[in-house]
Design an enzyme around this catalytic site. Structure first.
Site, PDB file in Angstrom:
ATOM      1  N   GLU A  45       0.848  -1.197   0.000  1.00  0.00           N
ATOM      2  CA  GLU A  45       0.000   0.000   0.000  1.00  0.00           C
ATOM      3  C   GLU A  45       0.880   1.242   0.000  1.00  0.00           C
ATOM      4  OE1 GLU A  45      -2.832   2.545   3.019  1.00  0.00           O
ATOM      5  OE2 GLU A  45      -2.783   0.369   3.288  1.00  0.00           O
ATOM      6  N   ARG A  49       0.745  10.355   0.259  1.00  0.00           N
ATOM      7  CA  ARG A  49       1.107  11.425   1.200  1.00  0.00           C
ATOM      8  C   ARG A  49       2.345  12.198   0.754  1.00  0.00           C
ATOM      9  NH1 ARG A  49       0.717   8.256   7.034  1.00  0.00           N
ATOM     10  NH2 ARG A  49      -1.218   7.117   6.600  1.00  0.00           N
ATOM     11  N   LYS A 132     -11.240  -1.385   6.230  1.00  0.00           N
ATOM     12  CA  LYS A 132     -10.112  -1.013   7.070  1.00  0.00           C
ATOM     13  C   LYS A 132     -10.671  -0.537   8.416  1.00  0.00           C
ATOM     14  CE  LYS A 132      -6.437   2.541   6.981  1.00  0.00           C
ATOM     15  NZ  LYS A 132      -5.761   3.500   6.086  1.00  0.00           N
TER      16      LYS A 132
END
Length: 208
Positions: A45, A49, A132
């Site tokens: 993943e 960012r 999640k």
């Protein structure tokens, strides 16, 4: 035909841990991916960012055996950028109606973030049952997820946020949990590939 739910679960079952990666230098992307896959963690993943995150997805996809997804997907635009880069699954910290609609239209395996029963109910209402749980420790830890899951057993989870090698086994022992997300395998700075591979190998053996 494989459903989106089945496709997400396939990613979640590749290994007990999905590495959550913040790639700050594009030169680090390839060696990190190679080390993680060699250590037995194929689902990667890449969080959106950093400025080089989209390029990192493209680079990591070159590694044989890597299944590369995008995390920190906040908007439909983020979703489309990640798909255009070749992301094979999408992870978000939460879920909004616009993001849910875009994810459904795209058909890509999608793991939306949830933190409480209302979040889970909204995700289930949207058609997402592989979720999640974030931020996992701050949201109450394993006991909180057990309580949330008791009336909502259609959902299965990937807890992320505060997961460590020490507490991961407790999470992985829960019936509600298929895998966990963690960042401990890849410390900040230039990658020590031997160290990363060793940490990945240890993580791949958790919960088994």
């Amino acid at each position: 035909m494989t459903t989106v739910s089945e496709a997400v679960e396939k990613v979640m079952r590749l290994a007990p841990v999905i590495p959550v990666l913040v790639i700050e230098d594009i030169e680090h992307a390839l060696p990190i991916a190679e080390a993680l896959v060699a250590g037995g963690l194929p689902a990667l993943e890449v969080t959106l960012r950093t400025p080089c995150a989209i390029e990192a997805i493209k680079v990591m996809k070159q590694v044989p055996g890597a299944v590369v997804g995008a995390g920190t997907v906040l908007t439909p635009d983020d979703l489309q950028r990640a798909i255009d880069a070749g992301a094979e699954f999408i992870v978000s910290p939460g879920l909004t109606p616009r993001l849910a609609e875009a994810a459904i239209k795209s058909g890509i395996p999608f793991l939306p973030g949830t933190a409480n029963a209302s979040d889970v109910m909204f995700a289930l209402e949207c058609g997402f049952d592989r979720l999640k749980f974030f931020p996992a420790m701050a949201a109450g830890g394993p006991n909180a997820l057990k309580a949330i899951w008791a009336p909502l057993t259609a959902a299965k989870f990937c807890p992320t946020g505060g997961i460590t090698p020490q507490n991961a086994p407790e999470w992985l022992a829960l019936d509600a949990v298929l895998c966990v997300g963690g960042s401990w395998m890849v410390p900040k700075g230039p990658p020590d590939v031997a160290q990363i591979e060793a940490a990945a190998r240890a993580a791949a053996g958790l919960g088994r």
